[in-house]
Design a protein around this motif. Structure first.
Motif, PDB file in Angstrom:
ATOM      1  N   LEU A  59       1.462  -1.343  -7.517  1.00 21.09           N
ATOM      2  CA  LEU A  59       0.918  -2.605  -7.376  1.00 21.09           C
ATOM      3  C   LEU A  59      -0.392  -2.659  -7.162  1.00 21.09           C
ATOM      4  CD1 LEU A  59       3.927  -3.927  -5.263  1.00 21.09           C
ATOM      5  CD2 LEU A  59       3.583  -3.907  -7.648  1.00 21.09           C
ATOM      6  N   TRP A  60      -1.207  -1.931  -6.262  1.00 26.01           N
ATOM      7  CA  TRP A  60      -2.583  -2.197  -5.928  1.00 26.01           C
ATOM      8  C   TRP A  60      -3.747  -0.872  -6.535  1.00 26.01           C
ATOM      9  CZ3 TRP A  60       1.218  -3.236  -2.183  1.00 26.01           C
ATOM     10  CH2 TRP A  60       1.747  -4.437  -1.677  1.00 26.01           C
ATOM     11  N   LYS A 103       2.384 -15.634  -3.498  1.00 22.56           N
ATOM     12  CA  LYS A 103       2.411 -14.222  -4.288  1.00 22.56           C
ATOM     13  C   LYS A 103       2.051 -13.312  -2.924  1.00 22.56           C
ATOM     14  CE  LYS A 103       1.516 -14.931  -9.067  1.00 22.56           C
ATOM     15  NZ  LYS A 103       0.560 -14.667  -9.948  1.00 22.56           N
ATOM     16  N   PRO A 163      -3.370  -9.924  -1.382  1.00 20.84           N
ATOM     17  CA  PRO A 163      -3.921  -8.598  -1.999  1.00 20.84           C
ATOM     18  C   PRO A 163      -4.215  -7.917  -0.526  1.00 20.84           C
ATOM     19  CG  PRO A 163      -5.222 -10.232  -2.667  1.00 20.84           C
ATOM     20  CD  PRO A 163      -3.909 -11.037  -2.164  1.00 20.84           C
ATOM     21  N   ALA A 167      -9.812  -5.095  -7.444  1.00 23.11           N
ATOM     22  CA  ALA A 167      -8.508  -4.929  -8.219  1.00 23.11           C
ATOM     23  C   ALA A 167      -8.545  -4.965  -9.697  1.00 23.11           C
ATOM     24  CB  ALA A 167      -7.837  -6.416  -7.683  1.00 23.11           C
ATOM     25  N   THR A 191      -5.771 -12.263 -14.179  1.00 21.17           N
ATOM     26  CA  THR A 191      -4.728 -11.312 -13.755  1.00 21.17           C
ATOM     27  C   THR A 191      -5.043 -10.751 -12.550  1.00 21.17           C
ATOM     28  OG1 THR A 191      -6.414  -9.746 -14.838  1.00 21.17           O
ATOM     29  CG2 THR A 191      -4.935 -10.784 -16.361  1.00 21.17           C
ATOM     30  N   PRO A 203      -4.536  -9.667  -8.458  1.00 17.68           N
ATOM     31  CA  PRO A 203      -3.453 -10.110  -7.853  1.00 17.68           C
ATOM     32  C   PRO A 203      -3.340 -11.364  -6.713  1.00 17.68           C
ATOM     33  CG  PRO A 203      -4.477  -8.060  -7.109  1.00 17.68           C
ATOM     34  CD  PRO A 203      -5.091  -8.502  -8.293  1.00 17.68           C
ATOM     35  N   ASN A 204      -4.839 -11.534  -6.440  1.00 10.82           N
ATOM     36  CA  ASN A 204      -5.111 -12.690  -5.663  1.00 10.82           C
ATOM     37  C   ASN A 204      -5.501 -13.854  -6.366  1.00 10.82           C
ATOM     38  OD1 ASN A 204      -7.666 -11.356  -6.273  1.00 10.82           O
ATOM     39  ND2 ASN A 204      -8.557 -12.037  -4.462  1.00 10.82           N
TER      40      ASN A 204
END
Length: 748
Positions: free
Chosen positions: A322-323, A421, A424, A486, A531, A533-534
């Motif tokens: 994921l990260w 969500k 991050p 990210a 795109t 994540p945060n």
């Protein structure tokens, strides 16, 4: 070496077949091969047999030389490979336990000093020990998920067989999958607790490096799962309740295991366990990883040790997916909900077995007794169920996992949190940001304060707008940093910053190639930002910053308007008051009140009004305000005067003009002229359209003007305009704008 001599064998018969039919020739037991090779006649041959006696290595397996028949667990315990370690395991300190080591060293130093000097330091030792136990208690009652993962993986944590030998009265290990292999990573066997027999099976890790290699670090191959399934059928046949111990990072995922059907073996176990007619209790004693744990974990009751974890993917694997970095494993461990407490809330785990402070390895015997109590209580409950109820109980337990019910209203706060969500990971420094829900509450409170401030005298600076704007800017910078990392652009930006710093240090203009790099990197960042994540968190803070900045601007403008309004009112009062007072005094002193000097009074009032207007314009310009004289627009002369007599005259004139123009439009002469024009247009063709329209408009205008002039209405109109102008001059009217306004007296 021993040599055995034999006499030569002589064949005196006429043929070999006669010899074979005879049993009295002394050749019984000699191989046919030798007979076939033997020549007929008198042949001498020495036959010798040589045997080497190999001295075997002395060992105590399967039985020791002096086996103890009264050993705990029964005499068959001697068959087990699992023996007590010859050396005590070395203590291992986890990273989060290191602060406790300082206190422990102090206690050791004080005791050493007491022994060397003979002085009494008992009070200091007791005080330090109390501090140590309190610190240990505080640490282990507030463990984070990733810390519990570390405890579950502790090298000295008790293994399956450690617990088995502590809780069973008798125990015998069973081996083999009946397919040619015995996987040491899964151990199965029959044991008894308080006189009740159970089938035990579980993952077995090693207690040191050598054992871990032998046990494959507790990661079973398909052979191990097939061995477990074999003994599940065995227990089901004989009516033994099944107890499974889970402690594996996952099934062994090498090429050979996949070739041998690792997935099929796990799936077969899952299907089998749901059909077993005996009670099943599973206990997670360490880490339960993915399908490798579930293959022996489909039980009626799932129990977990306090510091055990149960997951579908390890925190490190989850963070890497994921990260893109294993450093995010603490965040992944928190979000995965893998601890016993979280799994109990989700109704995956049915009970938590306590551990001593410091983990199960701090007192393995006590932990084993807690497991024994939990097994006994769970089995007492399950053994009261009949077969069908037992199967339904197991099926229902797994069917309800992850279930939800539609139509139930959600708590608003929970609903908002569900839509957000995952935050991050912040990988660098001590940078922190406010959670979205807290930030939303702060902004909502600020909005309420702004609304209240409109009704009071509070200034924008008193509302905390500047502090909120600064805070949002800081958090947006943090979000950008997270997004950059990210997206994998951190190194590129760093290199580009160094190049830019070098280029800026010189007086030469910026290199076009560097400008191009900056433009490309900026474009890449902007395209990939959505795109990140945060991105949702970043967008939310940007929107809030725009909204708060707009509110601050409006508040500042409102404050400015209020200040200007107060200043205008103050100056207006100063200008008007003096002029009005002077005018009143003059009126009273010159005797204008008797009505004989009405015209002179009006002129004087107009003069005062004009002076006030001039001075007022100067004051407004002094405040940097743009002043424009506004002329009212009217369509009717009746709007320019308040005299009833003039209004009546205007109304009569309009009525008479409309009558005259209506008669003119209906006249035969005008109609004939219009028809003639249409005929001419028809002869000219399509190109005469606009010209014909202009001719008709001109003809109508001339006809109406002639009709108004012949009836005397034009002269009446001019006289009325003069009367209105005179009336407006006396009433301080439109300052010469009458001519433009009186153009409205037409028959629209």
């Amino acid at each position: 070496m021993t040599s055995l001599p034999h006499s030569p064998v002589t064949f005196s018969s006429s043929s070999v077949s006669d010899l074979l039919r005879s049993s009295s020739n002394g050749i019984v037991g000699i191989p046919l091969k030798s007979l076939g090779k033997a020549r007929l006649g008198a042949v001498k041959r020495d036959i010798s047999v040589i045997a080497k006696l190999k001295r075997g290595k002395k060992h105590d397996y399967p039985w020791p030389k002096d086996a103890d028949e009264n050993i705990k667990g029964g005499v068959l315990t001697h068959l087990s490979h699992f023996k007590p370690l010859k050396e005590k395991p070395k203590p291992v300190t986890l990273d989060f336990e290191k602060p406790l080591m300082d206190l422990e060293r102090k206690i050791i130093d004080v005791r050493k000093m007491a022994n060397e000097t003979g002085l009494d330091f008992s009070d200091q030792i007791i005080s330090l020990e109390n501090k140590y136990h309190q610190a240990l208690k505080d640490l282990y009652t507030h463990l984070t998920p990733i810390q519990r993962v570390s405890i579950a993986r502790h090298p000295n944590r008790p293994t399956f067989l450690d617990h088995i030998f502590n809780i069973t009265d008798k125990w015998v290990e069973l081996h083999g999958d009946r397919a040619g292999y015995d996987d040491p990573a899964i151990v199965c066997g029959i044991g008894s607790i308080n006189g009740r027999r159970y089938m035990f099976m579980g993952h077995q890790k090693g207690r040191n490096t050598k054992e871990n290699i032998q046990r494959n670090f507790g990661m079973p191959t398909p052979h191990g799962y097939r061995k477990a399934m074999r003994f599940m059928y065995y227990a089901d046949h004989h009516g033994f309740p099944i107890v499974t111990f889970i402690d594996t990072p996952g099934a062994f995922a090498d090429l050979k295991s996949e070739e041998l059907g690792q997935g099929e073996a796990i799936a077969h176990n899952l299907r089998t366990m749901f059909g077993l007619k005996v009670p099943i209790v599973s206990i997670v004693i360490g880490e339960g990883g993915s399908g490798g744990a579930l293959a022996i974990g489909c039980a009626n009751k799932l129990l977990m040790l306090e510091n055990a974890v149960f997951y579908v993917a390890s925190p490190e694997a989850c963070a890497a997916i994921l990260w893109k970095t294993a450093k995010a494993s603490p965040k992944a461990a928190e979000k995965l909900k893998i601890t016993a407490t979280e799994l109990c809330k989700l109704k995956i785990c049915d009970g938590i077995i306590p551990e001593p402070l410091g983990g199960a390895h701090a007192d393995s015997a006590w932990t084993s007794q807690q497991i024994k109590i939990a097994i006994t209580e769970a089995m007492d409950e399950l053994l009261e169920m009949d077969t069908q109820k037992l199967l339904d109980h197991r099926n229902h337990k797994f069917r309800q996992l992850g279930g939800f019910q539609e139509g139930i209203p959600q708590d608003p706060i929970k609903k908002v949190n569900m839509k957000k969500k995952d935050e991050p990971i912040i990988p660098t420094g001590d940078i922190s940001k406010t959670p979205d829900n807290e930030l939303e509450d702060e902004i909502e409170k600020l909005k309420q304060d702004i609304l209240k401030a409109r009704e009071s005298s509070l200034k924008p600076s008193e509302l905390g707008l500047d502090e909120m704007i600064a805070k949002l800017k800081r958090e947006i910078d943090v979000e950008y940093s997270i997004a950059v990392e990210a997206m994998g652009l951190k190194d590129k930006i760093k290199v580009l910053q160094e190049e830019y710093a070098k280029a800026s240090s010189s007086s030469a203009p910026l290199d076009p190639a560097l400008q191009d790099k900056i433009a490309k990197l900026t474009e890449e960042f902007e395209q990939g930002l959505s795109t990140a994540p945060n991105y949702a968190s970043l967008k939310y803070r940007q929107d809030m910053l725009k909204e708060i900045s707009k509110a601050k601007k409006l508040s500042a403008e409102s404050e400015k308007v209020l200040t200007l309004k107060k200043e205008i009112n103050k100056r207006f009062a100063a200008v008007v008051k003096d002029k009005i007072e002077a005018f009143k005094a003059e009126v009273a002193g010159n005797g204008y009140a008797d009505g004989n000097k009405e015209t002179e009074l009006k002129e004087k009032a107009l003069k005062v009004k004009k002076e006030i207007q001039e001075e007022w314009v100067k004051e407004l310009k002094a405040l940097n305000l743009k002043v424009e004289c506004v002329v009212p627009k009217t369509k009717d002369l009746s709007e320019l005067t308040s005299s009833p007599e003039l209004k009546s005259k205007i109304k009569e004139l309009n009525k008479e003009m409309q009558r005259v123009m209506g008669d003119a439009m209906k006249s035969t002469d005008l109609k004939n002229k219009i028809e003639l024009l249409k005929l001419e247009s028809a002869k000219a063709g399509k190109g005469a359209g606009p010209e014909l329209k202009n001719k008709i408009e001109t003809l109508i205008t001339q006809s109406l003007a002639e009709a108004l002039s012949s009836s005397g209405l034009t002269e009446r109109h001019e006289k009325l305009k003069a009367e209105i102008s005179q009336a407006l001059e006396f009433s301080g009217g439109m300052d010469g704008s009458l001519i433009g306004a009186t153009q409205g007296v037409t028959a629209d």
